[in-house]
Design a protein around this motif. Sequence first.
Motif, short mmCIF file in Angstrom:
data_model
loop_
_atom_site.label_atom_id
_atom_site.label_comp_id
_atom_site.label_asym_id
_atom_site.label_seq_id
_atom_site.Cartn_x
_atom_site.Cartn_y
_atom_site.Cartn_z
N ARG A 239 -57.85 27.90 -6.42
CA ARG A 239 -58.41 27.43 -5.16
C ARG A 239 -59.06 26.06 -5.33
O ARG A 239 -58.92 25.19 -4.47
CB ARG A 239 -59.42 28.44 -4.62
N GLU A 240 -59.77 25.87 -6.43
CA GLU A 240 -60.42 24.58 -6.69
C GLU A 240 -59.39 23.47 -6.80
O GLU A 240 -59.57 22.37 -6.26
CB GLU A 240 -61.25 24.66 -7.97
N VAL A 241 -58.29 23.74 -7.51
CA VAL A 241 -57.24 22.73 -7.67
C VAL A 241 -56.58 22.43 -6.34
O VAL A 241 -56.32 21.26 -6.00
CB VAL A 241 -56.21 23.21 -8.71
N LEU A 242 -56.30 23.46 -5.56
CA LEU A 242 -55.68 23.25 -4.24
C LEU A 242 -56.60 22.43 -3.34
O LEU A 242 -56.13 21.59 -2.56
CB LEU A 242 -55.34 24.59 -3.60
N ASN A 243 -57.90 22.65 -3.46
CA ASN A 243 -58.84 21.84 -2.68
C ASN A 243 -58.78 20.38 -3.09
O ASN A 243 -58.86 19.48 -2.24
CB ASN A 243 -60.27 22.38 -2.84
N LEU A 244 -58.64 20.13 -4.41
CA LEU A 244 -58.49 18.75 -4.88
C LEU A 244 -57.24 18.11 -4.31
O LEU A 244 -57.24 16.95 -3.88
CB LEU A 244 -58.42 18.73 -6.41
N ASP B 171 -47.83 27.99 1.20
CA ASP B 171 -48.19 28.47 2.54
C ASP B 171 -49.37 27.67 3.07
O ASP B 171 -49.49 27.44 4.28
CB ASP B 171 -48.57 29.96 2.50
N LYS B 172 -50.24 27.22 2.17
CA LYS B 172 -51.48 26.54 2.57
C LYS B 172 -51.29 25.05 2.79
O LYS B 172 -51.92 24.47 3.68
CB LYS B 172 -52.56 26.78 1.51
N ILE B 173 -50.45 24.39 1.97
CA ILE B 173 -50.48 22.91 2.02
C ILE B 173 -49.14 22.24 2.28
O ILE B 173 -49.10 21.05 2.57
CB ILE B 173 -51.08 22.33 0.73
N MET C 52 -54.50 14.53 -0.32
CA MET C 52 -53.56 14.30 0.79
C MET C 52 -54.23 13.82 2.07
O MET C 52 -53.55 13.57 3.06
CB MET C 52 -52.78 15.59 1.07
N GLN C 53 -55.55 13.66 2.07
CA GLN C 53 -56.22 13.19 3.26
C GLN C 53 -55.94 11.71 3.53
O GLN C 53 -56.12 11.24 4.65
CB GLN C 53 -57.73 13.43 3.16
N GLN C 54 -55.50 10.99 2.50
CA GLN C 54 -55.10 9.59 2.72
C GLN C 54 -53.64 9.55 3.12
O GLN C 54 -52.79 10.13 2.44
CB GLN C 54 -55.34 8.76 1.46
N GLU C 55 -53.34 8.87 4.20
CA GLU C 55 -52.01 8.95 4.80
C GLU C 55 -50.91 8.35 3.94
O GLU C 55 -49.73 8.65 4.15
CB GLU C 55 -52.01 8.27 6.17
#
Length: 285
Positions: A167-172, A195-197, A177-180
């Motif tokens: 979960r920590e890695v997926l959050n990273l 499924d999440k990203i 990916m927040q930068q376009e």
Amino acid sequence: MSEYAIKAENLQVHYPNFELAVDQFYLPSGYVMGLIGRNGAGKTTLIDALLDSTPAHAEHCELLGMRMDRQERLIKNQIGLVSDRFIFPNAYHAMKLIRRIGPFYDQFDESLFRSFIKQFKLPLSKPFGEFSAGMKAKLSIIFALAHHPKLMILDEPTANLDPVSRREVLNLLYEFMQQEDHSLLFSTHNTADLDKIADYVTCLENGRVKFSSSKETLMENIQHFRCEGKMPKSMKEFVLKPKATDMGWEGVCTRASQLRHLPVEFTPLTLEEIMLAQDLTYEDF
């Protein structure tokens, strides 16, 4: 920014016992592509071919709008690569990575790397070879992120992580990916991560693309169905593995979005459940 983070056409690799033949493989810039398939399907071979690290032929192949045979240094400066084949020398510790490997990247950010080390509670002076598999995966991922890549290519990066670390890695990765202008190619057997990203999903089978689509299209079209009584004739050709029930029929439908007018109950599937529908083909959706 190039329209595509990855653009490959007629990509081929020939080994004595395996052949990869991909007509086209596109990852639009700013999106996440999940790469799935069974062991031996060709996922790692495809990644190696894109990176020009295995003998391959391609009619056209670009990463971030550049060709590896012409602009290799520029490309590698902007790519973060993480593989389950850990590449750091066993004798190196985190501080040695900063001194010996960090300078190869024009934008290596020591402060960011140290903050990641602290966040994940990794030791600065312990040799890489003494790390657990999960610790190696974490260190590899945060080192890749520390030089501010525009494209991350991950080959089974979370395979050895416990649920909390995953979960920590997926959050990273989500923050990345927040930068376009950032893009991510994510090869994994853990489809729950996708499924999440994931925005797009490509499935390989025996060195060929079995299907490639946006995740949204997949999830809208390939769904579980249940109906009472006889199955509507208009949906029979789009049904996989139909099973008779006490009340009627159930199974997997590949055109759910177009058949919602029928007296049928549709239920979304996970990517793992979609993969298990073994008879799927690209033409199905």
